[in-house]
Design a protein around this motif. Structure first.
Motif, PDB file in Angstrom:
ATOM      1  N   MET A 176      13.654  94.988  77.738  1.00  0.00           N
ATOM      2  CA  MET A 176      14.309  94.503  76.278  1.00  0.00           C
ATOM      3  C   MET A 176      13.496  94.882  75.250  1.00  0.00           C
ATOM      4  SD  MET A 176      16.300  90.772  77.292  1.00  0.00           S
ATOM      5  CE  MET A 176      16.939  90.869  78.947  1.00  0.00           C
ATOM      6  N   PHE A 177      13.997  95.687  74.332  1.00  0.00           N
ATOM      7  CA  PHE A 177      13.277  96.000  73.150  1.00  0.00           C
ATOM      8  C   PHE A 177      14.110  95.402  71.956  1.00  0.00           C
ATOM      9  CE2 PHE A 177      13.072  98.987  76.722  1.00  0.00           C
ATOM     10  CZ  PHE A 177      11.866  99.143  77.041  1.00  0.00           C
ATOM     11  N   LEU A 178      13.193  95.386  70.872  1.00  0.00           N
ATOM     12  CA  LEU A 178      13.735  95.022  69.571  1.00  0.00           C
ATOM     13  C   LEU A 178      13.524  96.002  68.526  1.00  0.00           C
ATOM     14  CD1 LEU A 178      11.002  91.923  69.582  1.00  0.00           C
ATOM     15  CD2 LEU A 178      13.292  92.101  70.656  1.00  0.00           C
ATOM     16  N   ALA A 179      14.825  95.873  67.405  1.00  0.00           N
ATOM     17  CA  ALA A 179      14.870  96.940  66.437  1.00  0.00           C
ATOM     18  C   ALA A 179      15.304  96.105  65.361  1.00  0.00           C
ATOM     19  CB  ALA A 179      15.818  98.069  66.715  1.00  0.00           C
ATOM     20  N   GLY A 180      14.747  96.502  64.161  1.00  0.00           N
ATOM     21  CA  GLY A 180      15.353  96.049  62.873  1.00  0.00           C
ATOM     22  C   GLY A 180      14.862  94.763  62.592  1.00  0.00           C
ATOM     23  N   ALA A 181      15.550  94.336  61.414  1.00  0.00           N
ATOM     24  CA  ALA A 181      15.388  92.871  60.907  1.00  0.00           C
ATOM     25  C   ALA A 181      15.461  91.698  61.990  1.00  0.00           C
ATOM     26  CB  ALA A 181      16.240  92.616  59.604  1.00  0.00           C
ATOM     27  N   ALA A 182      15.903  91.700  63.150  1.00  0.00           N
ATOM     28  CA  ALA A 182      15.956  90.572  64.076  1.00  0.00           C
ATOM     29  C   ALA A 182      14.481  90.372  64.446  1.00  0.00           C
ATOM     30  CB  ALA A 182      16.782  91.079  65.459  1.00  0.00           C
ATOM     31  N   ILE A 220      23.524  97.698  83.117  1.00  0.00           N
ATOM     32  CA  ILE A 220      22.700  98.396  82.219  1.00  0.00           C
ATOM     33  C   ILE A 220      21.372  98.448  82.746  1.00  0.00           C
ATOM     34  CG2 ILE A 220      21.688  97.564  79.912  1.00  0.00           C
ATOM     35  CD1 ILE A 220      24.575  98.315  79.627  1.00  0.00           C
ATOM     36  N   GLY A 221      20.531  99.306  82.275  1.00  0.00           N
ATOM     37  CA  GLY A 221      19.262  99.598  82.644  1.00  0.00           C
ATOM     38  C   GLY A 221      18.284  99.030  81.632  1.00  0.00           C
ATOM     39  N   ALA A 222      18.422  99.004  80.167  1.00  0.00           N
ATOM     40  CA  ALA A 222      17.637  98.807  79.232  1.00  0.00           C
ATOM     41  C   ALA A 222      18.378  98.175  78.077  1.00  0.00           C
ATOM     42  CB  ALA A 222      16.831  99.891  78.920  1.00  0.00           C
ATOM     43  N   ILE A 223      17.915  97.300  77.339  1.00  0.00           N
ATOM     44  CA  ILE A 223      18.485  96.453  76.421  1.00  0.00           C
ATOM     45  C   ILE A 223      17.939  96.655  74.932  1.00  0.00           C
ATOM     46  CG2 ILE A 223      19.542  94.276  75.413  1.00  0.00           C
ATOM     47  CD1 ILE A 223      19.744  93.567  78.304  1.00  0.00           C
ATOM     48  N   ILE A 224      18.549  96.959  73.813  1.00  0.00           N
ATOM     49  CA  ILE A 224      18.011  96.928  72.412  1.00  0.00           C
ATOM     50  C   ILE A 224      18.536  95.941  71.566  1.00  0.00           C
ATOM     51  CG2 ILE A 224      17.448  98.166  70.327  1.00  0.00           C
ATOM     52  CD1 ILE A 224      17.137 100.575  72.174  1.00  0.00           C
ATOM     53  N   VAL A 225      17.791  95.028  71.226  1.00  0.00           N
ATOM     54  CA  VAL A 225      18.209  93.933  70.289  1.00  0.00           C
ATOM     55  C   VAL A 225      18.101  94.144  69.088  1.00  0.00           C
ATOM     56  CG1 VAL A 225      18.435  91.458  70.160  1.00  0.00           C
ATOM     57  CG2 VAL A 225      17.828  92.492  72.187  1.00  0.00           C
ATOM     58  N   ALA A 226      19.394  94.365  68.271  1.00  0.00           N
ATOM     59  CA  ALA A 226      19.281  94.820  66.600  1.00  0.00           C
ATOM     60  C   ALA A 226      20.310  93.768  66.108  1.00  0.00           C
ATOM     61  CB  ALA A 226      19.499  96.073  66.654  1.00  0.00           C
ATOM     62  N   GLN A 237      11.696 101.680  63.645  1.00  0.00           N
ATOM     63  CA  GLN A 237      11.502 100.733  64.837  1.00  0.00           C
ATOM     64  C   GLN A 237      12.572 100.827  65.892  1.00  0.00           C
ATOM     65  OE1 GLN A 237      11.915  96.547  64.464  1.00  0.00           O
ATOM     66  NE2 GLN A 237      10.554  96.155  65.973  1.00  0.00           N
ATOM     67  N   ALA A 238      13.742 101.226  65.162  1.00  0.00           N
ATOM     68  CA  ALA A 238      14.904 101.610  66.147  1.00  0.00           C
ATOM     69  C   ALA A 238      14.680 102.695  67.167  1.00  0.00           C
ATOM     70  CB  ALA A 238      16.208 101.703  65.539  1.00  0.00           C
ATOM     71  N   SER A 239      14.072 103.853  66.340  1.00  0.00           N
ATOM     72  CA  SER A 239      14.026 105.165  67.255  1.00  0.00           C
ATOM     73  C   SER A 239      12.873 104.717  68.245  1.00  0.00           C
ATOM     74  CB  SER A 239      13.519 106.169  66.208  1.00  0.00           C
ATOM     75  OG  SER A 239      14.594 106.737  65.400  1.00  0.00           O
ATOM     76  N   GLY A 240      12.017 103.925  67.836  1.00  0.00           N
ATOM     77  CA  GLY A 240      10.791 103.618  68.718  1.00  0.00           C
ATOM     78  C   GLY A 240      11.391 102.900  69.869  1.00  0.00           C
ATOM     79  N   ALA A 241      12.245 102.055  69.636  1.00  0.00           N
ATOM     80  CA  ALA A 241      12.782 101.089  70.822  1.00  0.00           C
ATOM     81  C   ALA A 241      13.582 102.136  71.620  1.00  0.00           C
ATOM     82  CB  ALA A 241      13.804 100.061  70.170  1.00  0.00           C
ATOM     83  N   ALA A 242      14.359 103.061  71.157  1.00  0.00           N
ATOM     84  CA  ALA A 242      15.362 104.091  71.850  1.00  0.00           C
ATOM     85  C   ALA A 242      14.240 104.896  72.744  1.00  0.00           C
ATOM     86  CB  ALA A 242      15.816 104.942  70.992  1.00  0.00           C
ATOM     87  N   LEU A 280      12.815  87.398  66.664  1.00  0.00           N
ATOM     88  CA  LEU A 280      12.361  87.512  68.054  1.00  0.00           C
ATOM     89  C   LEU A 280      10.931  88.154  68.113  1.00  0.00           C
ATOM     90  CD1 LEU A 280      15.761  89.456  68.865  1.00  0.00           C
ATOM     91  CD2 LEU A 280      15.290  87.025  68.992  1.00  0.00           C
ATOM     92  N   SER A 281      10.466  87.651  69.079  1.00  0.00           N
ATOM     93  CA  SER A 281       8.832  87.944  69.321  1.00  0.00           C
ATOM     94  C   SER A 281       8.520  89.155  70.033  1.00  0.00           C
ATOM     95  CB  SER A 281       8.237  86.583  70.255  1.00  0.00           C
ATOM     96  OG  SER A 281       8.182  85.514  69.340  1.00  0.00           O
ATOM     97  N   GLU A 282       7.958  90.145  69.442  1.00  0.00           N
ATOM     98  CA  GLU A 282       7.586  91.436  70.070  1.00  0.00           C
ATOM     99  C   GLU A 282       6.390  90.766  71.205  1.00  0.00           C
ATOM    100  OE1 GLU A 282       6.842  90.397  67.142  1.00  0.00           O
ATOM    101  OE2 GLU A 282       5.032  90.802  66.337  1.00  0.00           O
ATOM    102  N   ALA A 283       6.443  91.892  72.138  1.00  0.00           N
ATOM    103  CA  ALA A 283       5.301  91.601  73.267  1.00  0.00           C
ATOM    104  C   ALA A 283       3.870  91.598  72.795  1.00  0.00           C
ATOM    105  CB  ALA A 283       5.449  92.362  74.252  1.00  0.00           C
ATOM    106  N   HIS A 284       3.671  92.180  71.873  1.00  0.00           N
ATOM    107  CA  HIS A 284       2.170  92.147  71.148  1.00  0.00           C
ATOM    108  C   HIS A 284       2.331  92.538  69.884  1.00  0.00           C
ATOM    109  CE1 HIS A 284      -1.884  93.227  70.511  1.00  0.00           C
ATOM    110  NE2 HIS A 284      -2.326  92.441  71.461  1.00  0.00           N
ATOM    111  N   PRO A 285       1.573  91.972  68.687  1.00  0.00           N
ATOM    112  CA  PRO A 285       1.907  92.197  67.395  1.00  0.00           C
ATOM    113  C   PRO A 285       1.406  93.455  67.097  1.00  0.00           C
ATOM    114  CG  PRO A 285      -0.050  90.531  67.648  1.00  0.00           C
ATOM    115  CD  PRO A 285       0.858  90.600  69.000  1.00  0.00           C
ATOM    116  N   LYS A 286       0.404  93.818  67.851  1.00  0.00           N
ATOM    117  CA  LYS A 286      -0.210  95.389  67.392  1.00  0.00           C
ATOM    118  C   LYS A 286       0.325  96.440  68.188  1.00  0.00           C
ATOM    119  CE  LYS A 286      -3.073  92.536  64.972  1.00  0.00           C
ATOM    120  NZ  LYS A 286      -3.429  91.087  65.458  1.00  0.00           N
TER     121      LYS A 286
END
Lengths: 343, 346, 649, 140
Positions: free
Chosen positions: C535-541, C323-329, C553-558, C518-524
């Motif tokens: 590794m990216f985050l999407a949704g209520a996780a 895998i090259g990139a991961i989205i956690v949802a 956010q899911a589209s953004g992560a994608a 899950l913590s985002e890399a920077h809140p803003k």
């Protein structure tokens, strides 16, 4: 009360079983009443072991030597080394474990109780005896030491001749051990940071004058560093040459050695050396007081470490040397660490 | 020249020496050390021994050789710095420490004179104080060709006779000093001489520690270079510099450049004490260290003092002051070590 | 000694107006090692850059310092210039004498002195810079999406539609997440299933999506562009290719357990299909409820299965993916019922949580959309809705606001009124948070058109009394005590990170916040990235959010994932940590402080994963042995910079 | 008349917040005294206590360490480690009798040009009355 015979018996047993490489313990010095470090290999030499209030040394320092020696051996003897530890020394073992410098299985810990007392301050004792020579010192009933001098036995309240750090000790019973001798006697110091508060209560300029007088005495023999079990770096900031030289190290890499501190015993250099030493030991020093005891010029270097021990406790609720699983003071933080000093 | 000096006249004599820089033992906390003295009344000769010997005055722990900088036109400027021409008197020198200076004399003299050492040495007048009681329980001067009233290396030897000092001038320099305070001195009487002898005899008896059959040691050491003995003995050594820094005869040093500022360049070339007990002492820039462990360093200390020095200068490089024994943080006792050396293999 | 060139820019009068640039150049020309120093009116202009290029060549310079504006503006410019002249780009450093000097001072003499020191400091640094090349990493151009709720579905579809292969892993037997359980969605009241099922079908049919349901990520290693993932596929004991969905098996299955899909409002068999539109459309034998397969205790389902789709010997499967990139949802769960005893949840049948009420309202739900009491199947006439149950309660429960409850409670009350026009809906609330497009209007509609009664206050006690649920509360606006004899109570319970998300986060080495989200890399500025590159985050996780936000956010992560997957190779700044193995004692303190998991212990020494290291240097300050330092800003360099900053008058 | 004492200050600024904040002060043409030489480091978390002691030894009258506000660190948590480490250094320096004004820490974000300006102004003003730092300065 620690039965010395039990200690000798246990030492003999483990040596006879052959599972132990050697024992680092204490033996009586042939001159004077102070004990000295002993390295016992043969079961019959276990007889030499002693444990009395003159056993001031923090022997964990020698675990560092042991590791260095082992690293050089072609076919290292991988059996553990046994070591006699007091409460404070056992905390040094915990820090060495915490820092992964030693493995638990490489050391067999023989804990001894300080019997609710501690070890002597040789200077206080000399003063107390007013020139008389002590031949022997023993733990006596609660809070007393029994001193043999010129065939005469004198009982002295422990409080009067205890080392200062023992008066401020919060762990006079081993916190980690494989075998322990003696009972746990609770002795809570009234004020664990009394020595620090004395300095803190001085004015800024008085504090400066105090430290200036003390640290200007320093001759940079590095006994404070050398005696410390936490000062196990292969290369120290005050070393004049880089020890990290391999066959392929270039001249340019060798020139990377930074002279943070000159070896001249000048005021600024002495100050920076002692401040660096204190910071380096912040969250690692277990207050065995060896640095101060070793100092040939009686500089109270222990106070610098003790100050940071106090701050670590008060600012970050961090206590050293009780839990090897805990992250170190410097490699952890809390979201609500105080920041009132920050603009 | 032999004289008697009343104790109460001592400060007055010292006052007469105002053209000299005066050093004497001074107490700081529990620690005695030689310090420069401004008032003659401040001198207190009621002391045992200093932590550091008067070596630190003749051979200071840090000494500037030269200063360097860049001048405004960008060219380098180098200025030699020599010790000040300043005659000095050191009071209260113990015989062992005076003898020690005769040993460092051979090192810094001989084929090549160390300018910095000799400028201080030549200008210093050593006024000794014989030991009534051994200054340290670990004194053993008698074993190494010394004594508590040895005159070796001294310009004047003073002996405390209670209310007065027996003062013996031993050199021209000493005579000059006595002459400056001529009126305070009296001629010794027969009783004074008798008292002196009695005290000298008694003080020798008080020295309890001895190295037995010391003559056997140098040849024995020669055979022990590769002995596992050193590994055993060095087990408790912590590789600090106390034994050597406090030793009145140790004289090793390092020369380094202390750069105060890199732009504009400003700095000093200095000599500082160094010790064979530090791992970086013998570390080569290649990374090789011929004395890689504590054992080889302890061996060096013993062999230097009791074999190499003897071979070269026909003398032990030890005057029995006992400092290394008393101050060793782990109780390494050079007498014990030498006893074991002598008996090794027998 | 290395030959350094110093180029002092006037920046018109921006610098030269306050700093004597000629003096700076002259002073620097005398600095040890400086082989060339000159000033020019605009160094960034073509002629200015040419001066640098020529000097590098003619004076055989090893490195250059440009004293000019902030490095954020022209560092790249001058590094490229140096590169074109044959130097490594890291042999160029900027001395900021504009923003940090000429612009903030007026006294020319003092500003000039300061500019000289800043420039000397840069010279001392650049002389000790290593020549470095960017670190290049190959990229596996496939993505992993963890979680098959709406966020995961959206991310997977966006990635697949961008042309990248996607592995979508879902823990339960079907994708759809919580959204498929919902009846209608606010503020438009669309039917949730109607808008979600087409997307679910699209996932199942998409040639680029590999769907692994009833599967869990077991192990992960590697780094951005090059992850290796082990996925455990649990046995369903039903071959989906053979299953014809005839439903004969459930009829004979003797076991009835609580149905997760209806949150216990109904039951299901041990062999079951989660819901009719489940994707993949197949049955699952729930081994935990089944009387037993080893040995086979019942075997009835297999007996009746004509296509012989049921295979009791099915084994767990470990699937390995590059895998090259991961989205956690991984979504959310509702706050644990057991913790809300004060509201009688779990004690009284007619006290429901929000999701149960959704099932009651849903046309596909247990009551086909009729709102009735679970206890006696009667239509409730008085319904109390309570907001902030478990949320905004730092003492006892969750400190945070669950964000969506205000809106869905309004929706619930509204739906209730639509179903039971003569009933009364009460809502206890702390505040109404209706930020969102059309949200405030929606709440107003509930109040004005549907007559929902909002009561500002907290409920103090709920208890059963003669078939009714007594709700005691206070209306803090009027100060009056309120007592309602309710037929039903609906609790808007807090959202929590879904169960097991914490363990997964540990496997992925993604940080969690204090609440377990899950913590985002920077809140803003980096709200969809995790701290770990790739590794990216999407949704209520990541935090409580509603559907449109989760989808966005899911589209953004994608899109973030595509930014990696669209590269053949990734390049990483080479100013990373390096270890002096001779000095390292393996204490692991640097490993503990590294924010990027780029350090690890191997054979008692620390090892740097250069791809993950961002070069912050926290390791270097933590290391007790000076065994680790960041390239091109080493302690030696800082030492010399301090010296240059303080040297001279 | 003797020249007024001008304190020499070294300011260690983290690249992403404090250095950017000082750039903003420049862009906004705010004015502050020229006593501070900035040294940009990657993160306040990379600040070794040796840097601070070294600056004092080399003659700094004041030392400033400035990082991102808690929670805003470009490297997520470097400033939290810095906060702990610097607190200990500060306590120790005060313990040996160094004037507390001489060593300061601040949080300055990339948007806080004004705050940076004020901090420098205050720092210089606080150092002027206490004169040159000689306690830790290398003298010979």
């Amino acid at each position: 009360m620690v039965n010395l015979e039990d200690l000798k018996k246990e030492a003999k047993r483990i040596l006879e079983e052959g599972k132990i490489k050697y024992i680092i313990g204490y033996e009586r010095s042939p001159n004077g009443m102070m004990s000295m470090p002993a390295f016992i290999k043969n079961p019959e030499d276990a007889e030499r072991l002693t444990w009395d209030p003159s056993c001031v040394y923090n022997l964990t320092r020698f675990l560092v030597d042991e590791k260095r020696r082992k690293a050089k051996e072609k076919k290292p003897d991988t059996r553990p080394v046994a070591i006699v530890v007091k409460g404070c020394d056992s905390r040094a073992v915990v820090v060495l474990l915490q820092e992964k410098f030693i493995n638990r299985e490489d050391v067999y810990i023989l804990g001894v109780s300080c019997e609710g007392a501690g070890v002597v301050d040789e200077k206080k004792l000399t003063e107390k005896l007013k020139g008389k020579k002590a031949d022997k010192i023993e733990f006596s009933e609660k809070d007393h030491f029994l001193i043999t001098s010129d065939g005469e036995k004198i009982k002295i309240p422990a409080q009067e001749i205890l080392a200062e750090r023992c008066l401020e000790c919060r762990a006079n019973f081993p916190v980690i051990y494989d075998e322990v001798l003696g009972e746990k006697v609770e002795r809570r110091p009234e004020d664990p940071f009394k020595s620090i508060e004395r300095i803190e209560s001085l004015s800024k300029e008085e504090r400066w004058a105090f430290w200036k007088e003390q640290l200007d005495k320093c001759i940079r023999c590095y006994a404070c560093r050398s005696v410390c079990p936490m000062c196990y770096c292969d290369e120290c900031v005050v070393d004049t040459i880089s020890f990290a030289v391999a066959a392929d190290t270039t001249a340019e890499e060798k020139a990377q050695k930074i002279k943070w501190i000159e070896r001249s015993p000048d005021s600024s250099e002495n100050f920076v050396y002692h401040l660096v030493r204190a910071i380096h030991l912040a969250g690692r020093c277990i207050d065995c007081g060896e640095c101060e005891r070793a100092c040939p010029l009686d500089i109270p270097v222990r106070l610098l470490n003790k100050k940071l021990e106090k701050e670590a406790k008060e600012l970050f609720d961090y206590e050293v040397g009780f839990d090897p699983e805990k992250p170190s003071l410097a490699s952890s933080f809390k979201d609500d660490d105080p920041e009132d000093f920050i603009r | 020249m032999q004289k008697i000096l009343r104790k109460k006249s001592f400060p007055q004599w010292v006052k007469k020496l105002e053209s000299y820089k005066i050093y004497a033992p001074a107490k700081n906390g529990d620690v005695w050390n030689y310090e420069a003295v401004n008032h003659s009344e401040d001198i207190d000769l009621d002391y045992l021994n200093s932590v550091l010997s008067p070596k630190k005055i003749i051979f200071p722990q840090r000494e500037i050789f030269l200063e360097f900088s860049t001048s405004n036109d960008g060219n380098p400027e180098i200025n030699e710095v020599l010790p000040e021409e300043n005659p000095s008197v050191i009071f209260g020198v113990r015989p062992c420490d005076a003898k020690a200076l005769t040993l460092t004399d051979s090192v810094f003299g001989g084929d090549f004179d160390d300018l910095y050492y000799w400028r201080r040495r030549d200008q210093a007048i050593l006024v000794g104080l014989a030991c009534h009681n051994p200054p340290s329980p670990n004194c053993f001067c008698l074993s190494v060709n010394g004594s508590p009233h040895s005159k070796e290396g001294l310009d004047i030897l003073m002996t405390d006779l209670g209310d007065r000092y027996y003062v013996e001038s031993l050199t021209e320099k000493g005579n000059k000093l006595l002459n400056l305070g001529n009126k305070f001195f009296e001629e010794p009487k027969a009783k004074d001489k008798k008292d002196l002898e009695k005290i000298n005899l008694a003080s020798e008896k008080k020295i309890k520690r001895r190295i037995k059959e010391i003559k056997k040691i140098p040849p024995q050491l020669k055979e022990m270079f590769d002995s596992p003995f050193w590994d055993e003995e060095a087990m408790s050594c912590i590789r600090c510099g106390i034994c050597t820094y406090l030793c009145p005869t140790c004289h090793c040093f390092d020369i380094s450049d202390e750069v105060l500022s890199s732009s504009p360049i400003e700095g000093k070339r200095v000599r500082t004490w160094d010790t064979c007990q530090f791992p970086d002492f013998t570390m080569h820039s290649s990374g090789h260290n011929p004395r890689p462990d504590k054992a080889s360093r302890l061996r060096q200390r013993i062999l230097h003092k009791f074999q190499y020095f003897v071979e070269r200068y026909k003398n032990y490089q030890c005057t029995g002051c006992g400092r290394c024994i008393s101050k060793c943080p782990v109780g390494i006792d050079i007498i014990e070590v030498l006893d074991k050396v002598r008996d090794y293999g027998t | 000694m290395k030959r350094t060139g110093v180029f002092v820019c006037h920046c018109g009068i921006n610098i030269a107006g306050t700093v004597d640039v000629k003096k700076v150049a002259k002073e620097l020309s005398r600095h040890p090692g400086v082989a060339h120093a000159e000033e020019y009116v605009y160094m960034c202009s073509d002629p200015g850059q040419n001066l640098i290029t020529e000097a590098i060549k003619e004076k055989k310079l090893d490195n250059v310092v440009v004293a000019c504006c902030s490095p954020t503006l022209h560092e790249t410019t001058f590094r490229n210039t140096s590169k074109e002249a044959g130097l490594n780009e890291f042999q160029c450093e900027i001395a900021n004498i504009r923003e940090q000097c000429s612009w903030v001072h007026k006294d020319m003499e003092k500003a000039t002195r300061k500019a000289i020191k800043i420039t000397k400091s840069a010279v001392e640094r650049v002389r000790r810079n290593e020549s470095l090349e960017p670190i290049s990493i190959p990229v596996t151009r496939r993505a992993l999406v963890i979680g098959g709720g709406i966020a995961g579905i959206q991310s997977a579809l966006d990635l697949a539609n961008s042309g990248y292969e996607v592995v979508l892993v879902e823990r339960s037997p079907s994708i759809g997440g919580h959204m498929i359980q919902l009846s209608e969605t606010f503020p438009t009241l669309d039917c949730s299933q109607c808008i979600l099922t087409p997307k679910m079908v699209e996932v199942s049919k998409h040639p680029k999506i590999k769907l692994l349901t009833y599967s869990e990520v077991q192990e992960i290693s590697g780094y951005v562009g090059n992850f290796k993932v082990k996925i455990l596929k649990k046995p369903t004991y039903v071959d989906p290719d053979k299953c014809t969905l005839c439903d004969e098996c459930t009829k004979v299955c003797p076991v009835v357990v609580s149905n997760e899909f209806d949150i216990g409002l109904t039951g299901r068999r041990a062999i079951y299909i989660p819901f009719p539109q489940a994707i993949p459309a197949t049955y699952t034998l729930d081994i935990k409820s089944c009387p037993g397969l080893l040995p086979i205790a019942c075997g009835k389902c297999a007996d009746v299965c004509e296509p012989e789709a049921i295979d009791y010997d099915m084994k767990p499967d470990i699937i390995e993916e590059d895998i090259g990139a991961i989205i956690v949802a991984t979504g959310y769960d509702l706050y644990d019922k057991g913790l809300m005893a004060e509201y009688g949840y779990g004690k009284y049948l007619d006290v429901l949580d929000g999701l149960q009420f959704e099932r009651l309202c849903s046309a596909s739900g247990p009551t086909q959309g009729k709102i009735i009491r679970p206890s006696d199947h009667k239509e409730p006439k008085e319904v109390v809705f309570i907001q902030c149950v478990g949320s905004r309660d730092p003492e006892l429960h969750c400190a945070y606001c669950s964000k969506i409850c205000c809106m869905y409670t309004a929706k619930h009350a509204m739906l209730y009124k639509h179903h039971v026009p003569d009933g009364q809906a009460y809502i206890f609330y702390i505040d109404i948070r209706s930020g969102g497009k059309g949200y405030e209007e929606f709440v107003q509609r509930a109040v004005e058109e549907d007559g929902v009664l909002y009561l500002r206050g907290k409920v103090s006690k709920i208890f059963e009394d003669k078939g009714k649920i007594k709700v005691w509360g206070v209306d803090t606006l009027t100060g009056k005590d309120i007592e309602i004899d309710a037929d039903m109570v609906v609790l808007a319970t807090a959202m929590r990170p879904s169960q097991g998300a914490g363990e997964l986060a540990k496997k992925l080495k993604i940080a969690m916040d204090k609440d377990g989200f899950l913590s985002e890399a920077h809140p803003k500025l980096r709200p969809v990235e995790s701290v770990t590159p790739g590794m990216f985050l999407a949704g209520a996780a990541q935090a409580p959010k509603d559907i449109p936000e989760a989808v966005a956010q899911a589209s953004g992560a994608a899109a973030k994932a595509v930014a990696i997957l669209s590269q053949e190779r990734l390049f990483h700044a080479p100013t990373v940590a390096q270890v002096n193995l001779n000095l390292c004692t393996g204490c692991g303190m640097c490993v503990e402080v590294c924010p990027y998991v780029s350090l690890s212990l191997k054979d008692g020494k620390v090892e740097v994963n250069e791809v993950l290291c961002e070069g912050c240097g926290t390791c270097s300050a933590t290391c007790l042995r000076a065994a680790i330092q960041v390239k091109n800003l080493t302690p030696l360099q800082v030492h010399e910079m301090i010296d240059a900053s303080l040297g001279g008058r | 008349m003797a020249d007024e004492f001008e304190p020499k200050i070294v300011a260690f600024l983290c690249k992403w917040c404090s250095s950017a904040g000082s750039d903003l002060a420049g862009v906004s043409r705010m004015q502050y005294p020229p006593n501070v030489i900035p040294i940009t480091v990657m993160c306040s978390g990379s600040m070794s206590p040796l840097y601070i002691l070294s600056a004092f030894k080399k003659g700094a009258d004041g030392v400033l360490v400035s990082g991102c506000h808690p929670g805003d660190c470009h490297y997520i948590k470097g400033n939290f480690y810095a906060r702990r480490r610097i607190a200990l250094v500060k306590k120790l320096l005060e313990f040996i009798g160094l004037e507390p004004q001489r060593f300061q820490m601040s949080w300055v974000s990339a948007a806080e040009g004004t705050k940076y300006t004020q901090i420098i102004k205050d720092f210089v003003e606080e150092l002027k009355p206490i004169g040159p730092q000689t306690k830790l300065r290398r003298s010979s």
